[in-house]
Design a protein around this motif. Structure first.
Motif, PDB file in Angstrom:
ATOM      1  N   SER A  22       0.856  -1.216   0.025  1.00 40.89           N
ATOM      2  CA  SER A  22      -0.046   0.164   0.030  1.00 40.89           C
ATOM      3  C   SER A  22       0.868   1.128  -0.077  1.00 40.89           C
ATOM      4  O   SER A  22       1.988   1.127   0.268  1.00 40.89           O
ATOM      5  N   ASP A  43       4.911  -7.455   3.719  1.00 41.26           N
ATOM      6  CA  ASP A  43       3.862  -7.077   4.430  1.00 41.26           C
ATOM      7  C   ASP A  43       2.849  -7.961   4.924  1.00 41.26           C
ATOM      8  O   ASP A  43       2.970  -9.399   4.604  1.00 41.26           O
ATOM      9  N   TYR A 161       2.657   7.475  18.482  1.00 39.23           N
ATOM     10  CA  TYR A 161       3.240   7.611  16.791  1.00 39.23           C
ATOM     11  C   TYR A 161       4.306   8.473  16.915  1.00 39.23           C
ATOM     12  O   TYR A 161       5.641   7.928  16.365  1.00 39.23           O
ATOM     13  N   THR A 196      -2.003   8.725   0.907  1.00 38.70           N
ATOM     14  CA  THR A 196      -2.098   7.192   0.794  1.00 38.70           C
ATOM     15  C   THR A 196      -3.207   6.817   1.115  1.00 38.70           C
ATOM     16  O   THR A 196      -4.210   7.558   1.690  1.00 38.70           O
TER      17      THR A 196
HETATM   18  N1  LIG Z   1       0.911   9.008   4.550  1.00 38.87           N
HETATM   19  C1  LIG Z   1       1.310  10.030   5.232  1.00 38.87           C
HETATM   20  O1  LIG Z   1       1.052  10.954   5.292  1.00 38.87           O
HETATM   21  C2  LIG Z   1       2.452   9.694   6.247  1.00 38.87           C
HETATM   22  C3  LIG Z   1       3.325  10.507   6.629  1.00 38.87           C
HETATM   23  C4  LIG Z   1       4.363  10.635   7.428  1.00 38.87           C
HETATM   24  C5  LIG Z   1       5.045   9.027   7.306  1.00 38.87           C
HETATM   25  N2  LIG Z   1       4.372   7.999   7.080  1.00 38.87           N
HETATM   26  C6  LIG Z   1       4.913   6.862   7.173  1.00 38.87           C
HETATM   27  O2  LIG Z   1       4.989   6.038   6.018  1.00 38.87           O
HETATM   28  C7  LIG Z   1       4.770   4.854   6.005  1.00 38.87           C
HETATM   29  C8  LIG Z   1       3.659   4.203   5.143  1.00 38.87           C
HETATM   30  O3  LIG Z   1       2.569   5.035   5.408  1.00 38.87           O
HETATM   31  P1  LIG Z   1       1.512   4.910   4.300  1.00 38.87           P
HETATM   32  O4  LIG Z   1       0.571   6.287   4.285  1.00 38.87           O
HETATM   33  O5  LIG Z   1       2.042   4.330   3.079  1.00 38.87           O
HETATM   34  O6  LIG Z   1       0.385   3.918   4.940  1.00 38.87           O
HETATM   35  P2  LIG Z   1      -0.469   2.568   4.487  1.00 38.87           P
HETATM   36  O7  LIG Z   1      -1.374   2.309   5.455  1.00 38.87           O
HETATM   37  O8  LIG Z   1      -0.941   2.953   3.051  1.00 38.87           O
HETATM   38  O9  LIG Z   1       0.721   1.376   4.373  1.00 38.87           O
HETATM   39  C9  LIG Z   1       1.280   0.837   5.405  1.00 38.87           C
HETATM   40  C10 LIG Z   1       1.644  -0.713   5.194  1.00 38.87           C
HETATM   41  O10 LIG Z   1       2.321  -1.212   6.218  1.00 38.87           O
HETATM   42  C11 LIG Z   1       1.804  -2.475   6.421  1.00 38.87           C
HETATM   43  N3  LIG Z   1       1.722  -3.095   7.806  1.00 38.87           N
HETATM   44  C12 LIG Z   1       1.221  -2.206   8.873  1.00 38.87           C
HETATM   45  N4  LIG Z   1       1.506  -3.205   9.875  1.00 38.87           N
HETATM   46  C13 LIG Z   1       2.358  -4.252   9.552  1.00 38.87           C
HETATM   47  C14 LIG Z   1       2.924  -5.378  10.027  1.00 38.87           C
HETATM   48  N5  LIG Z   1       2.810  -5.440  11.487  1.00 38.87           N
HETATM   49  N6  LIG Z   1       3.525  -6.220   9.459  1.00 38.87           N
HETATM   50  C15 LIG Z   1       3.839  -5.974   8.132  1.00 38.87           C
HETATM   51  N7  LIG Z   1       3.426  -4.817   7.454  1.00 38.87           N
HETATM   52  C16 LIG Z   1       2.555  -4.086   8.080  1.00 38.87           C
HETATM   53  C17 LIG Z   1       0.323  -2.600   5.780  1.00 38.87           C
HETATM   54  O11 LIG Z   1      -0.436  -3.780   5.616  1.00 38.87           O
HETATM   55  C18 LIG Z   1       0.203  -1.489   4.660  1.00 38.87           C
HETATM   56  O12 LIG Z   1       0.593  -2.253   3.618  1.00 38.87           O
HETATM   57  C19 LIG Z   1       4.507   4.433   7.701  1.00 38.87           C
HETATM   58  O13 LIG Z   1       5.535   4.096   8.380  1.00 38.87           O
HETATM   59  C20 LIG Z   1       3.917   5.772   7.953  1.00 38.87           C
HETATM   60  O14 LIG Z   1       4.173   6.055   9.371  1.00 38.87           O
HETATM   61  C21 LIG Z   1       3.187   8.239   6.341  1.00 38.87           C
END
Ligand SMILES: NC(=O)c1ccc[n+]([C@@H]2O[C@H](COP(=O)([O-])OP(=O)(O)OC[C@H]3O[C@@H](n4cnc5c(N)ncnc54)[C@H](O)[C@@H]3O)[C@@H](O)[C@H]2O)c1
Length: 260
Positions: A22, A43, A161, A196
């Motif tokens: 994702s 994942d 977080y 996302t």
């Molecule tokens: N989207 C944002 O605005 C944003 C901003 C800053 C940081 N981030 C960071 O970027 C990263 C990705 O975020 P995103 O927005 O793409 O989120 P998302 O929810 O779209 O993707 C996260 C993915 O992590 C996987 N995941 C969750 N727990 C898991 C586990 N225990 N084992 C294996 N896989 C697991 C989920 O299945 C998912 O596919 C995260 O670490 C998030 O903290 C996101």
């Protein structure tokens, strides 16, 4: 497996990307495949990971899905062993998987605290510990941890977080210091708000999704959210040869959110 397809007979570098089902993880996997990496996609969501794999293969890339809960030491050790034997020894690890809970300290349960820290901080520790030995043996390797601006500043109602992401920045610096002389670089990426599936779910649950989206967008200096591809592009640059001088840093990619 015939001789040509055995990992040791291939010259494609291997990258492990977590959270690849994702969002930022998927975009990173697609980008790295275009850069010539063979991907091991880790994942907990097998459906999303299969879809990422399929998209990479359709673009003539190579990708392999692995279902794993990254907070489990046993599962991580086992999956890394399988990746090294069946795909090859990774020279790039990108820790993207993460979760969040909207809560102040007073609102955070023991279970939520443990879960957020387990996925966001222990997960990258476990993958790094499992993969580093083969990188050190090879004398080269890059580890990129996707943290967050929440690791740099306080965000409202994100206590666990923020703590997990600040911890991940600390882990990044420690790995860089300990292993630079062995040819390893470790870098944190700190995104601001990136559009996302995760953000989509937060907005869908808001009382007024359109107003919530506008408020989120307004946090960036130009009033726009970031895209997963923009984060993936930075990750690809840091991972590549031109990123050689970037080590131990926490790169803030946030449309100016933290400068306002
Ligand atoms: N989207 C944002 O605005 C944003 C901003 C800053 C940081 N981030 C960071 O970027 C990263 C990705 O975020 P995103 O927005 O793409 O989120 P998302 O929810 O779209 O993707 C996260 C993915 O992590 C996987 N995941 C969750 N727990 C898991 C586990 N225990 N084992 C294996 N896989 C697991 C989920 O299945 C998912 O596919 C995260 O670490 C998030 O903290 C996101």
């Amino acid at each position: 497996m015939n001789e040509d397809s055995h990992p040791s007979h291939r010259h494609q570098p291997v990258a492990v990307v977590t959270g690849a089902a994702s969002g930022i993880g998927r975009a990173t996997a697609l980008r790295l495949a275009r850069e010539g990496y063979e991907l091991a996609l880790l994942d907990v969501d097998p459906v999303g990971t299969a879809e990422t794999c399929e998209r990479i293969r359709q673009a003539d890339g190579r990708a392999h899905p692995f279902r794993v809960d990254l907070s489990s030491p046993d599962e991580v050790a086992s999956v890394v062993g399988t990746v090294e034997v069946n795909v090859g020894r990774p020279t790039l690890l990108v820790n993207v998987a993460g979760i969040g809970v909207a809560a102040t300290v007073l609102e955070t349960s023991d279970e939520d605290w443990d879960r957020v820290l387990a996925v966001n901080l222990t997960g990258p520790f476990l993958t790094t510990r499992a993969i580093l030995p083969s990188m050190v043996a090879a004398g080269q390797g890059v580890i990129i941890n996707v943290a967050s601006v929440a690791g740099q500043i306080g965000l409202a109602r994100r206590a666990a977080y923020c703590a997990s992401k600040a911890g991940l920045v600390g882990l990044t610096r420690a790995v860089a210091v300990d292993h630079a002389k062995q040819g390893i670089r470790c870098v944190a990426i700190c995104p601001g708000t990136v559009e996302t599936e995760w953000i989509g779910k937060i907005l869908a649950n808001a009382e007024d999704p359109a107003a919530a989206r506008a408020a989120m967008a307004a946090r960036q200096l130009d009033g726009q959210l970031g895209s997963p591809d923009e984060i993936a592009a930075v990750i690809a640059f840091v991972a590549g040869a031109e990123g050689r001088f970037i080590n131990g840093a926490a790169l803030i990619i946030d449309g100016g959110l933290t400068t306002a």
